[in-house]
Scaffold this motif. Structure first.
Motif, PDB file in Angstrom:
ATOM      1  N   GLN A   1      74.012  36.553  40.723  1.00 12.12           N
ATOM      2  CA  GLN A   1      74.807  36.090  41.864  1.00 12.12           C
ATOM      3  C   GLN A   1      74.935  34.572  41.851  1.00 12.12           C
ATOM      4  OE1 GLN A   1      73.218  37.433  45.592  1.00 12.12           O
ATOM      5  NE2 GLN A   1      74.772  36.431  46.824  1.00 12.12           N
ATOM      6  N   ASP A   2      73.821  33.887  41.605  1.00 14.09           N
ATOM      7  CA  ASP A   2      73.842  32.417  41.592  1.00 14.09           C
ATOM      8  C   ASP A   2      74.606  31.858  40.403  1.00 14.09           C
ATOM      9  OD1 ASP A   2      72.373  32.479  43.895  1.00 14.09           O
ATOM     10  OD2 ASP A   2      70.449  31.990  42.957  1.00 14.09           O
ATOM     11  N   SER A   3      74.892  32.717  39.428  1.00 15.59           N
ATOM     12  CA  SER A   3      75.717  32.298  38.286  1.00 15.59           C
ATOM     13  C   SER A   3      77.198  32.563  38.532  1.00 15.59           C
ATOM     14  CB  SER A   3      75.272  33.047  37.016  1.00 15.59           C
ATOM     15  OG  SER A   3      73.949  32.698  36.656  1.00 15.59           O
ATOM     16  N   ASP A   4      77.528  32.970  39.780  1.00 12.59           N
ATOM     17  CA  ASP A   4      78.923  33.242  40.169  1.00 12.59           C
ATOM     18  C   ASP A   4      79.576  34.301  39.275  1.00 12.59           C
ATOM     19  OD1 ASP A   4      78.912  31.353  42.269  1.00 12.59           O
ATOM     20  OD2 ASP A   4      79.337  29.727  40.850  1.00 12.59           O
ATOM     21  N   LEU A   5      78.799  35.335  38.943  1.00 15.13           N
ATOM     22  CA  LEU A   5      79.305  36.370  38.052  1.00 15.13           C
ATOM     23  C   LEU A   5      79.770  37.625  38.773  1.00 15.13           C
ATOM     24  CD1 LEU A   5      76.703  36.081  35.156  1.00 15.13           C
ATOM     25  CD2 LEU A   5      79.136  35.538  35.050  1.00 15.13           C
ATOM     26  N   GLN A   6      79.550  37.719  40.067  1.00 16.64           N
ATOM     27  CA  GLN A   6      80.010  38.907  40.786  1.00 16.64           C
ATOM     28  C   GLN A   6      81.532  38.990  40.725  1.00 16.64           C
ATOM     29  OE1 GLN A   6      77.337  38.278  44.403  1.00 16.64           O
ATOM     30  NE2 GLN A   6      77.469  40.527  44.325  1.00 16.64           N
ATOM     31  N   GLY A   7      82.007  40.157  40.355  1.00 13.49           N
ATOM     32  CA  GLY A   7      83.439  40.342  40.191  1.00 13.49           C
ATOM     33  C   GLY A   7      83.938  40.032  38.794  1.00 13.49           C
ATOM     34  N   HIS A   8      83.082  39.445  37.947  1.00 12.95           N
ATOM     35  CA  HIS A   8      83.515  39.159  36.575  1.00 12.95           C
ATOM     36  C   HIS A   8      83.726  40.475  35.840  1.00 12.95           C
ATOM     37  CE1 HIS A   8      83.989  36.618  33.004  1.00 12.95           C
ATOM     38  NE2 HIS A   8      83.412  37.633  32.362  1.00 12.95           N
ATOM     39  N   ARG A   9      84.860  40.595  35.182  1.00  8.63           N
ATOM     40  CA  ARG A   9      85.229  41.864  34.552  1.00  8.63           C
ATOM     41  C   ARG A   9      85.530  41.691  33.075  1.00  8.63           C
ATOM     42  NH1 ARG A   9      90.007  45.743  36.902  1.00  8.63           N
ATOM     43  NH2 ARG A   9      88.797  45.311  38.815  1.00  8.63           N
TER      44      ARG A   9
ATOM     45  N   SER B   1      79.270  44.183  39.973  1.00 15.13           N
ATOM     46  CA  SER B   1      79.578  44.622  41.328  1.00 15.13           C
ATOM     47  C   SER B   1      79.597  43.459  42.314  1.00 15.13           C
ATOM     48  CB  SER B   1      78.551  45.656  41.787  1.00 15.13           C
ATOM     49  OG  SER B   1      78.686  45.939  43.159  1.00 15.13           O
ATOM     50  N   THR B   2      80.591  43.471  43.183  1.00 13.22           N
ATOM     51  CA  THR B   2      80.659  42.463  44.245  1.00 13.22           C
ATOM     52  C   THR B   2      79.731  42.833  45.402  1.00 13.22           C
ATOM     53  OG1 THR B   2      82.557  43.634  45.208  1.00 13.22           O
ATOM     54  CG2 THR B   2      83.028  41.833  43.667  1.00 13.22           C
ATOM     55  N   LYS B   3      79.238  44.074  45.382  1.00 12.33           N
ATOM     56  CA  LYS B   3      78.342  44.541  46.439  1.00 12.33           C
ATOM     57  C   LYS B   3      76.890  44.255  46.104  1.00 12.33           C
ATOM     58  CE  LYS B   3      77.725  48.638  49.383  1.00 12.33           C
ATOM     59  NZ  LYS B   3      78.159  50.057  49.583  1.00 12.33           N
ATOM     60  N   HIS B   4      76.530  44.402  44.823  1.00 15.20           N
ATOM     61  CA  HIS B   4      75.163  44.155  44.368  1.00 15.20           C
ATOM     62  C   HIS B   4      75.244  43.645  42.941  1.00 15.20           C
ATOM     63  CE1 HIS B   4      71.038  44.548  43.185  1.00 15.20           C
ATOM     64  NE2 HIS B   4      70.669  45.217  44.258  1.00 15.20           N
ATOM     65  N   ALA B   5      74.839  42.406  42.726  1.00 13.90           N
ATOM     66  CA  ALA B   5      75.020  41.758  41.427  1.00 13.90           C
ATOM     67  C   ALA B   5      74.196  42.400  40.320  1.00 13.90           C
ATOM     68  CB  ALA B   5      74.663  40.275  41.537  1.00 13.90           C
ATOM     69  N   GLY B   6      73.210  43.202  40.667  1.00 11.19           N
ATOM     70  CA  GLY B   6      72.380  43.853  39.657  1.00 11.19           C
ATOM     71  C   GLY B   6      73.026  45.085  39.050  1.00 11.19           C
ATOM     72  N   PHE B   7      74.221  45.448  39.536  1.00 12.01           N
ATOM     73  CA  PHE B   7      74.916  46.637  39.067  1.00 12.01           C
ATOM     74  C   PHE B   7      76.207  46.252  38.365  1.00 12.01           C
ATOM     75  CE2 PHE B   7      71.993  48.287  42.043  1.00 12.01           C
ATOM     76  CZ  PHE B   7      71.874  49.657  41.857  1.00 12.01           C
ATOM     77  N   MET B   8      76.606  47.070  37.397  1.00 10.04           N
ATOM     78  CA  MET B   8      77.909  46.946  36.747  1.00 10.04           C
ATOM     79  C   MET B   8      78.637  48.260  36.951  1.00 10.04           C
ATOM     80  SD  MET B   8      76.992  44.953  33.216  1.00 10.04           S
ATOM     81  CE  MET B   8      76.190  43.335  33.258  1.00 10.04           C
ATOM     82  N   VAL B   9      79.868  48.193  37.429  1.00  7.85           N
ATOM     83  CA  VAL B   9      80.585  49.399  37.825  1.00  7.85           C
ATOM     84  C   VAL B   9      81.838  49.602  36.981  1.00  7.85           C
ATOM     85  CG1 VAL B   9      79.715  49.502  40.176  1.00  7.85           C
ATOM     86  CG2 VAL B   9      81.675  48.061  39.681  1.00  7.85           C
ATOM     87  N   ASN B  10      82.134  50.870  36.747  1.00  9.28           N
ATOM     88  CA  ASN B  10      83.323  51.247  35.979  1.00  9.28           C
ATOM     89  C   ASN B  10      84.485  51.391  36.955  1.00  9.28           C
ATOM     90  OD1 ASN B  10      85.239  52.367  34.293  1.00  9.28           O
ATOM     91  ND2 ASN B  10      83.844  53.841  33.353  1.00  9.28           N
ATOM     92  N   VAL B  11      85.296  50.348  37.058  1.00 14.20           N
ATOM     93  CA  VAL B  11      86.353  50.314  38.075  1.00 14.20           C
ATOM     94  C   VAL B  11      87.721  50.729  37.542  1.00 14.20           C
ATOM     95  CG1 VAL B  11      85.197  48.580  39.491  1.00 14.20           C
ATOM     96  CG2 VAL B  11      86.748  47.851  37.658  1.00 14.20           C
ATOM     97  N   ASP B  12      87.873  50.751  36.191  1.00 14.13           N
ATOM     98  CA  ASP B  12      89.204  51.061  35.665  1.00 14.13           C
ATOM     99  C   ASP B  12      89.103  51.593  34.231  1.00 14.13           C
ATOM    100  OD1 ASP B  12      91.936  51.286  35.319  1.00 14.13           O
ATOM    101  OD2 ASP B  12      92.261  49.156  34.965  1.00 14.13           O
ATOM    102  N   ASN B  13      88.596  52.828  34.112  1.00 14.46           N
ATOM    103  CA  ASN B  13      88.514  53.487  32.797  1.00 14.46           C
ATOM    104  C   ASN B  13      87.783  52.622  31.766  1.00 14.46           C
ATOM    105  OD1 ASN B  13      90.075  55.873  33.543  1.00 14.46           O
ATOM    106  ND2 ASN B  13      91.849  54.489  33.590  1.00 14.46           N
ATOM    107  N   GLY B  14      86.682  52.024  32.194  1.00 14.12           N
ATOM    108  CA  GLY B  14      85.898  51.192  31.292  1.00 14.12           C
ATOM    109  C   GLY B  14      85.238  52.007  30.190  1.00 14.12           C
ATOM    110  N   THR B  15      84.875  51.334  29.132  1.00 18.10           N
ATOM    111  CA  THR B  15      84.235  51.969  27.983  1.00 18.10           C
ATOM    112  C   THR B  15      82.805  51.462  27.844  1.00 18.10           C
ATOM    113  OG1 THR B  15      84.893  50.245  26.417  1.00 18.10           O
ATOM    114  CG2 THR B  15      86.468  52.047  26.807  1.00 18.10           C
ATOM    115  N   ALA B  16      82.044  52.137  26.979  1.00 24.38           N
ATOM    116  CA  ALA B  16      80.691  51.672  26.693  1.00 24.38           C
ATOM    117  C   ALA B  16      80.722  50.279  26.073  1.00 24.38           C
ATOM    118  CB  ALA B  16      79.991  52.658  25.762  1.00 24.38           C
ATOM    119  N   THR B  17      81.747  50.018  25.267  1.00 23.68           N
ATOM    120  CA  THR B  17      81.896  48.689  24.667  1.00 23.68           C
ATOM    121  C   THR B  17      82.102  47.628  25.743  1.00 23.68           C
ATOM    122  OG1 THR B  17      82.827  49.647  22.644  1.00 23.68           O
ATOM    123  CG2 THR B  17      83.233  47.301  23.038  1.00 23.68           C
TER     124      THR B  17
END
Length: 316
Positions: free
Chosen positions: A251-259, A266-282
């Motif tokens: 969060q302090d690195s201003d990375l929330q929302g970085h895609r 995640s913009t809700k919890h910086a410790g999570f990464m969410v699949n928002v648009d057909n994301g891949t494992a890569t």
């Protein structure tokens, strides 16, 4: 299993299938099965052989065959804290979800490794047993929970586990007590020795059912208000660095929302990464590396993944 080569599976694929069919029921075997069907991230390539054994004996038979023939084996629980690459997994993938029995005797709960730890915590509540409330929101299986000594809100598996029945690569059963499991922060002897949990026993304490439910309600509310449960994700991505919190550093690195691709912090919890648009494992893997590099550059702190990343890289 150093002698295994990928071409062995290609050349002998049909004969391997026939030998497996001679060992276990045909209806528990799937060939070239898409693994994205079984992960919370909804990513992952195919498994050469995907097996869903319904007994410990099935698991042992599969492992003995695989060990004898130098075929690699990978295990899956409910896929909540794992990323499987698009290239899939060679060899045999064993899903343990059918080993899901839950039995209560006095203050003890004995459960198969495939049972959801949420369901086990509810079974404890229904029998007025306290000690597993912390697990009421952990979306993992018992096997995975023991494997990584899962924990939340001040509780963890090592606080209440009595023993785990495991199996090694050779198919031999091993019963390990709490001390023998060497449970530590997100670690265990199960990881270190490449064992697999088949069953676990938890010793709990009699309590008041209403109080147990109240605590579970409180933890559930806290989880739902803070975690991005509305999107596919792999859960908490990073381990907690000593003296810090991974989410706070991100969060302090201003990375929330970085895609990257279809996956974002995640913009809700910086410790999570969410699949928002057909994301891949890569996409997940690239975003994890980017976050690690950014936090390292900003704070000189290494972030180590809590999520497991397995499988083959896709062929370009």
């Amino acid at each position: 299993m150093n002698s295994f080569r990928k071409d062995v599976l290609v050349v002998h694929k049909d004969s391997i299938l026939k030998e497996l069919q001679a060992l276990v029921p045909d209806n528990i075997i799937k060939v070239d099965e898409p693994l994205k069907r079984y992960t919370y991230t909804e990513t992952g390539g195919n498994a050469d052989y995907y097996l869903t054994p319904t007994s410990n004996e099935h698991v042992q038979a599969i492992l003995r065959f695989a060990y004898k023939n130098d075929i690699p084996v990978t295990y899956l629980g409910n896929g909540s804290n794992i990323i499987i690459r698009e290239g899939g997994i060679r060899g045999i993938v064993i899903s343990l979800l059918s080993l899901d029995h839950i039995e209560v005797s006095d203050n003890v709960i004995i459960t198969g490794s495939g049972a959801a730890i949420i369901d086990v915590s509810r079974k404890a509540r229904d029998n007025s047993l306290t000690g597993l409330e912390f697990a009421c929101g952990i979306p993992g299986s018992i096997g995975g929970a023991v494997f990584m000594n899962a924990g939340a809100y001040g509780g963890e598996v090592k606080d209440c586990i009595d023993y785990a029945l495991c199996v090694n690569e050779q198919g031999d059963l091993i019963k390990l007590t709490t001390n023998e499991l060497e449970l530590d922060y997100r670690n265990s002897i199960v990881q270190k020795q490449n064992l697999v949990v088949l069953e676990a026993s938890f010793s709990l304490t009699p309590g008041d059912k209403t109080e147990i439910q109240s605590k579970m309600d409180d933890l559930t509310e806290r989880r739902e208000s803070k975690q991005p449960l509305e999107y596919p994700s792999c859960g908490s991505v990073f381990q907690r660095p000593p003296g810090h919190f991974a989410g706070k550093l991100i969060q302090d690195s201003d990375l929330q929302g970085h895609r990257i691709g279809g996956v974002e912090v995640s913009t809700k919890h910086a410790g999570f990464m969410v699949n928002v648009d057909n994301g891949t494992a890569t996409d997940y893997e690239n975003l994890i590396h980017y976050v690690q590099q950014t936090v390292k550059a900003n704070f000189d702190i290494e972030l180590n993944p809590e999520v497991r990343i397995i499988g083959e890289h896709p062929i370009d």
